[in-house]
Design a protein around this motif. Sequence first.
Motif, PDB file in Angstrom:
ATOM      1  N   ILE A   1       0.823  -1.144   0.001  1.00 50.70           N
ATOM      2  CA  ILE A   1      -0.041  -0.142  -0.141  1.00 50.70           C
ATOM      3  C   ILE A   1       0.775   1.141   0.006  1.00 50.70           C
ATOM      4  O   ILE A   1       0.644   2.235  -0.775  1.00 50.70           O
ATOM      5  N   PHE A   2       1.798   1.142   0.630  1.00 48.83           N
ATOM      6  CA  PHE A   2       2.914   2.411   0.881  1.00 48.83           C
ATOM      7  C   PHE A   2       3.380   2.726  -0.470  1.00 48.83           C
ATOM      8  O   PHE A   2       3.655   3.754  -0.982  1.00 48.83           O
ATOM      9  N   ILE A   3       3.746   1.588  -1.316  1.00 48.66           N
ATOM     10  CA  ILE A   3       4.459   1.601  -2.611  1.00 48.66           C
ATOM     11  C   ILE A   3       3.153   2.400  -3.721  1.00 48.66           C
ATOM     12  O   ILE A   3       3.859   3.297  -4.254  1.00 48.66           O
ATOM     13  N   LEU A   4       2.062   1.991  -3.344  1.00 46.26           N
ATOM     14  CA  LEU A   4       0.874   2.712  -3.959  1.00 46.26           C
ATOM     15  C   LEU A   4       0.972   4.223  -3.919  1.00 46.26           C
ATOM     16  O   LEU A   4       0.861   4.702  -4.967  1.00 46.26           O
ATOM     17  N   ILE A   5       1.108   4.450  -2.511  1.00 50.94           N
ATOM     18  CA  ILE A   5       0.914   5.812  -2.063  1.00 50.94           C
ATOM     19  C   ILE A   5       2.271   6.521  -2.804  1.00 50.94           C
ATOM     20  O   ILE A   5       2.041   7.763  -3.318  1.00 50.94           O
ATOM     21  N   ALA A   6       3.411   5.921  -2.892  1.00 44.80           N
ATOM     22  CA  ALA A   6       4.630   6.633  -3.354  1.00 44.80           C
ATOM     23  C   ALA A   6       4.475   6.867  -4.531  1.00 44.80           C
ATOM     24  O   ALA A   6       5.125   7.929  -5.297  1.00 44.80           O
ATOM     25  N   LEU A   7       3.762   5.789  -5.264  1.00 44.62           N
ATOM     26  CA  LEU A   7       3.671   5.935  -7.010  1.00 44.62           C
ATOM     27  C   LEU A   7       2.575   7.131  -7.173  1.00 44.62           C
ATOM     28  O   LEU A   7       2.861   7.746  -8.186  1.00 44.62           O
ATOM     29  N   LEU A   8       1.779   7.220  -6.449  1.00 47.93           N
ATOM     30  CA  LEU A   8       0.803   8.215  -6.468  1.00 47.93           C
ATOM     31  C   LEU A   8       1.390   9.581  -6.524  1.00 47.93           C
ATOM     32  O   LEU A   8       1.301  10.461  -7.141  1.00 47.93           O
ATOM     33  N   LEU A   9       2.100   9.886  -5.404  1.00 49.64           N
ATOM     34  CA  LEU A   9       2.951  10.924  -4.946  1.00 49.64           C
ATOM     35  C   LEU A   9       3.810  11.408  -6.185  1.00 49.64           C
ATOM     36  O   LEU A   9       3.799  12.414  -6.611  1.00 49.64           O
ATOM     37  N   SER A  10       4.512  10.366  -6.510  1.00 54.19           N
ATOM     38  CA  SER A  10       5.512  10.291  -7.474  1.00 54.19           C
ATOM     39  C   SER A  10       5.051  10.872  -9.088  1.00 54.19           C
ATOM     40  O   SER A  10       5.316  11.748  -9.494  1.00 54.19           O
ATOM     41  N   SER A  11       3.741  10.341  -9.102  1.00 54.05           N
ATOM     42  CA  SER A  11       3.004  10.939 -10.429  1.00 54.05           C
ATOM     43  C   SER A  11       2.574  12.350 -10.206  1.00 54.05           C
ATOM     44  O   SER A  11       2.674  12.941 -11.369  1.00 54.05           O
ATOM     45  N   ILE A  12       2.009  12.712  -9.144  1.00 53.86           N
ATOM     46  CA  ILE A  12       1.884  14.264  -8.946  1.00 53.86           C
ATOM     47  C   ILE A  12       3.033  14.997  -9.303  1.00 53.86           C
ATOM     48  O   ILE A  12       3.080  16.056  -9.905  1.00 53.86           O
ATOM     49  N   VAL A  13       4.016  14.564  -8.627  1.00 54.05           N
ATOM     50  CA  VAL A  13       5.418  15.276  -8.629  1.00 54.05           C
ATOM     51  C   VAL A  13       5.761  15.175 -10.148  1.00 54.05           C
ATOM     52  O   VAL A  13       6.269  16.268 -10.621  1.00 54.05           O
ATOM     53  N   LEU A  14       5.580  14.223 -10.868  1.00 55.87           N
ATOM     54  CA  LEU A  14       6.014  14.202 -12.245  1.00 55.87           C
ATOM     55  C   LEU A  14       4.976  15.006 -13.233  1.00 55.87           C
ATOM     56  O   LEU A  14       5.673  15.773 -14.213  1.00 55.87           O
ATOM     57  N   PHE A  15       3.908  15.153 -13.053  1.00 57.00           N
ATOM     58  CA  PHE A  15       3.008  15.929 -13.746  1.00 57.00           C
ATOM     59  C   PHE A  15       3.486  17.457 -13.386  1.00 57.00           C
ATOM     60  O   PHE A  15       3.308  18.226 -14.296  1.00 57.00           O
ATOM     61  N   CYS A  16       3.626  17.885 -12.049  1.00 59.46           N
ATOM     62  CA  CYS A  16       4.069  19.200 -11.984  1.00 59.46           C
ATOM     63  C   CYS A  16       5.401  19.481 -12.450  1.00 59.46           C
ATOM     64  O   CYS A  16       5.652  20.548 -12.948  1.00 59.46           O
ATOM     65  N   LEU A  17       6.397  18.495 -12.499  1.00 63.70           N
ATOM     66  CA  LEU A  17       7.673  18.648 -13.000  1.00 63.70           C
ATOM     67  C   LEU A  17       7.396  19.171 -14.602  1.00 63.70           C
ATOM     68  O   LEU A  17       8.179  19.841 -15.431  1.00 63.70           O
ATOM     69  N   TYR A  18       6.619  18.202 -15.174  1.00 64.09           N
ATOM     70  CA  TYR A  18       6.265  18.258 -16.459  1.00 64.09           C
ATOM     71  C   TYR A  18       5.523  19.597 -17.067  1.00 64.09           C
ATOM     72  O   TYR A  18       5.994  20.369 -18.029  1.00 64.09           O
ATOM     73  N   LEU A  19       4.936  20.159 -16.165  1.00 65.44           N
ATOM     74  CA  LEU A  19       4.273  21.295 -16.379  1.00 65.44           C
ATOM     75  C   LEU A  19       5.268  22.611 -16.114  1.00 65.44           C
ATOM     76  O   LEU A  19       4.921  23.770 -16.765  1.00 65.44           O
ATOM     77  N   PHE A  20       5.845  22.617 -15.142  1.00 69.10           N
ATOM     78  CA  PHE A  20       6.587  23.644 -14.648  1.00 69.10           C
ATOM     79  C   PHE A  20       8.135  23.685 -14.967  1.00 69.10           C
ATOM     80  O   PHE A  20       8.761  24.637 -14.703  1.00 69.10           O
ATOM     81  N   THR A  21       8.763  22.765 -15.459  1.00 68.99           N
ATOM     82  CA  THR A  21      10.364  22.590 -15.777  1.00 68.99           C
ATOM     83  C   THR A  21      10.504  22.641 -17.051  1.00 68.99           C
ATOM     84  O   THR A  21      10.020  22.151 -17.910  1.00 68.99           O
TER      85      THR A  21
END
Length: 176
Positions: free
Chosen positions: A87-107
């Motif tokens: 479950i913690f892995i799923l949470i980490a992947l979700l958080l990482s996906s959010i960070v990746l999306f923000c990186l895609y938009l803003f970097t």
Amino acid sequence: MMISKSSIKSAAIWSSIEAISSVGLSFISIIYLARILHPSDYGYIATAQIMSSLIGMICSFGLTEAVIQRKELDDKVKETAFTGSLIFILIALLLSSIVLFCLYLFTTEKIVIYIFVFETMGVVFTILSLLPTALLLRELKMSAFTKRTLISRILFFCGNHSSCIKWFWCVECSFW
């Protein structure tokens, strides 16, 4: 559970070896990356590592410590801890996906995104190893823990850095 003095001494020695070797491998990694990368690229790697480390710390939820400190550790507790780590892995992947999306938009530097993907893989494997790590530490099997840690860090360093650098150059060359 009674632990002998010789077990404690052996655990302390192996723990020291693990700590010193970890620092040594980190130092070698820093020197290696500083020599082959442009300073801005090195900064991008540091940024990705900081973000993935933060996600890893948040998503470990103290599972290792909970297993180590638990008085009675039966199979049901181990299964629950393993399920929790998934479950913690799923949470980490979700958080990482959010960070990746923000990186895609803003970097504007897409290399950070590529590096972050590889660092996220490291976080997933780290979370997956929380239970085995806790069991080794609980039983003071520091020799096995140290060897496993050293091998995994060396393999991750070799695979992660070389793959990431190759992937970056292939992606960059395809844009030209």
